[in-house]
Design a protein around this motif. Structure first.
Motif, PDB file in Angstrom:
ATOM      1  N   LYS A  25     -65.851  -3.999  -4.854  1.00  0.00           N
ATOM      2  CA  LYS A  25     -65.781  -2.559  -4.609  1.00  0.00           C
ATOM      3  C   LYS A  25     -64.688  -2.214  -3.606  1.00  0.00           C
ATOM      4  O   LYS A  25     -63.986  -1.220  -3.761  1.00  0.00           O
ATOM      5  CB  LYS A  25     -67.148  -2.093  -4.100  1.00  0.00           C
ATOM      6  CG  LYS A  25     -67.325  -0.630  -4.033  1.00  0.00           C
ATOM      7  CD  LYS A  25     -68.184  -0.175  -5.169  1.00  0.00           C
ATOM      8  CE  LYS A  25     -68.552   1.262  -4.964  1.00  0.00           C
ATOM      9  NZ  LYS A  25     -68.306   2.047  -6.119  1.00  0.00           N
ATOM     10  N   LEU A  26     -64.528  -3.025  -2.573  1.00  0.00           N
ATOM     11  CA  LEU A  26     -63.510  -2.773  -1.562  1.00  0.00           C
ATOM     12  C   LEU A  26     -62.108  -2.840  -2.176  1.00  0.00           C
ATOM     13  O   LEU A  26     -61.266  -1.975  -1.930  1.00  0.00           O
ATOM     14  CB  LEU A  26     -63.634  -3.769  -0.413  1.00  0.00           C
ATOM     15  CG  LEU A  26     -62.604  -3.639   0.699  1.00  0.00           C
ATOM     16  CD1 LEU A  26     -62.752  -2.287   1.399  1.00  0.00           C
ATOM     17  CD2 LEU A  26     -62.754  -4.761   1.687  1.00  0.00           C
ATOM     18  N   LEU A  27     -61.856  -3.844  -2.995  1.00  0.00           N
ATOM     19  CA  LEU A  27     -60.556  -3.994  -3.638  1.00  0.00           C
ATOM     20  C   LEU A  27     -60.260  -2.802  -4.538  1.00  0.00           C
ATOM     21  O   LEU A  27     -59.141  -2.279  -4.554  1.00  0.00           O
ATOM     22  CB  LEU A  27     -60.509  -5.290  -4.450  1.00  0.00           C
ATOM     23  CG  LEU A  27     -59.212  -5.559  -5.210  1.00  0.00           C
ATOM     24  CD1 LEU A  27     -58.056  -5.702  -4.229  1.00  0.00           C
ATOM     25  CD2 LEU A  27     -59.354  -6.799  -6.070  1.00  0.00           C
ATOM     26  N   GLU A  28     -61.251  -2.344  -5.264  1.00  0.00           N
ATOM     27  CA  GLU A  28     -61.084  -1.184  -6.141  1.00  0.00           C
ATOM     28  C   GLU A  28     -60.727   0.066  -5.335  1.00  0.00           C
ATOM     29  O   GLU A  28     -59.833   0.827  -5.728  1.00  0.00           O
ATOM     30  CB  GLU A  28     -62.382  -0.958  -6.917  1.00  0.00           C
ATOM     31  CG  GLU A  28     -62.327   0.151  -7.921  1.00  0.00           C
ATOM     32  CD  GLU A  28     -63.629   0.309  -8.672  1.00  0.00           C
ATOM     33  OE1 GLU A  28     -63.861   1.406  -9.199  1.00  0.00           O
ATOM     34  OE2 GLU A  28     -64.420  -0.653  -8.721  1.00  0.00           O
ATOM     35  N   ASN A  29     -61.379   0.264  -4.207  1.00  0.00           N
ATOM     36  CA  ASN A  29     -61.086   1.417  -3.360  1.00  0.00           C
ATOM     37  C   ASN A  29     -59.683   1.339  -2.774  1.00  0.00           C
ATOM     38  O   ASN A  29     -58.959   2.334  -2.739  1.00  0.00           O
ATOM     39  CB  ASN A  29     -62.108   1.542  -2.242  1.00  0.00           C
ATOM     40  CG  ASN A  29     -63.419   2.113  -2.735  1.00  0.00           C
ATOM     41  OD1 ASN A  29     -63.450   2.843  -3.715  1.00  0.00           O
ATOM     42  ND2 ASN A  29     -64.498   1.793  -2.053  1.00  0.00           N
ATOM     43  N   VAL A  30     -59.294   0.173  -2.300  1.00  0.00           N
ATOM     44  CA  VAL A  30     -57.969   0.007  -1.701  1.00  0.00           C
ATOM     45  C   VAL A  30     -56.878   0.254  -2.749  1.00  0.00           C
ATOM     46  O   VAL A  30     -55.894   0.953  -2.481  1.00  0.00           O
ATOM     47  CB  VAL A  30     -57.824  -1.393  -1.070  1.00  0.00           C
ATOM     48  CG1 VAL A  30     -56.383  -1.685  -0.696  1.00  0.00           C
ATOM     49  CG2 VAL A  30     -58.726  -1.510   0.146  1.00  0.00           C
ATOM     50  N   LEU A  31     -57.049  -0.297  -3.932  1.00  0.00           N
ATOM     51  CA  LEU A  31     -56.047  -0.090  -4.977  1.00  0.00           C
ATOM     52  C   LEU A  31     -55.992   1.372  -5.417  1.00  0.00           C
ATOM     53  O   LEU A  31     -54.909   1.906  -5.682  1.00  0.00           O
ATOM     54  CB  LEU A  31     -56.344  -0.990  -6.181  1.00  0.00           C
ATOM     55  CG  LEU A  31     -56.113  -2.475  -5.965  1.00  0.00           C
ATOM     56  CD1 LEU A  31     -56.533  -3.265  -7.193  1.00  0.00           C
ATOM     57  CD2 LEU A  31     -54.670  -2.753  -5.628  1.00  0.00           C
ATOM     58  N   TRP A  33     -56.683   4.076  -3.528  1.00  0.00           N
ATOM     59  CA  TRP A  33     -56.010   4.866  -2.493  1.00  0.00           C
ATOM     60  C   TRP A  33     -54.521   4.544  -2.432  1.00  0.00           C
ATOM     61  O   TRP A  33     -53.697   5.425  -2.153  1.00  0.00           O
ATOM     62  CB  TRP A  33     -56.670   4.660  -1.138  1.00  0.00           C
ATOM     63  CG  TRP A  33     -57.909   5.492  -1.011  1.00  0.00           C
ATOM     64  CD1 TRP A  33     -59.195   5.045  -1.002  1.00  0.00           C
ATOM     65  CD2 TRP A  33     -57.973   6.917  -0.911  1.00  0.00           C
ATOM     66  NE1 TRP A  33     -60.044   6.106  -0.903  1.00  0.00           N
ATOM     67  CE2 TRP A  33     -59.330   7.272  -0.837  1.00  0.00           C
ATOM     68  CE3 TRP A  33     -57.016   7.919  -0.869  1.00  0.00           C
ATOM     69  CZ2 TRP A  33     -59.747   8.594  -0.732  1.00  0.00           C
ATOM     70  CZ3 TRP A  33     -57.430   9.238  -0.775  1.00  0.00           C
ATOM     71  CH2 TRP A  33     -58.793   9.565  -0.696  1.00  0.00           C
ATOM     72  N   THR A  34     -54.156   3.299  -2.708  1.00  0.00           N
ATOM     73  CA  THR A  34     -52.746   2.939  -2.750  1.00  0.00           C
ATOM     74  C   THR A  34     -52.036   3.706  -3.865  1.00  0.00           C
ATOM     75  O   THR A  34     -50.925   4.212  -3.676  1.00  0.00           O
ATOM     76  CB  THR A  34     -52.579   1.417  -2.964  1.00  0.00           C
ATOM     77  OG1 THR A  34     -53.268   0.733  -1.921  1.00  0.00           O
ATOM     78  CG2 THR A  34     -51.130   1.014  -2.975  1.00  0.00           C
TER      79      THR A  34
END
Length: 49
Positions: A25-31, A33-34
């Motif tokens: 979930k964290l990786l999905e959020n970071v990508l 927002w990027t």
């Protein structure tokens, strides 16, 4: 409910609904927002805003 029915319910196919949240979930959020920031920079540089 028999034990066989209970076992079948435990192993049935996932449907992808709200309760099926799996994965990073964290990786999905970071990508996500990027991508938003990159799009905002491109729009600003192109003079569209």
């Amino acid at each position: 409910m028999t034990s066989t029915t209970h076992t079948r319910l435990l192993f049935r196919a996932r449907t992808g609904g709200p309760g099926d949240e799996r994965g990073p979930k964290l990786l999905e959020n970071v990508l996500g927002w990027t991508l938003v920031v990159l799009l905002a920079v491109l729009v600003t540089r192109a003079g569209l805003m």
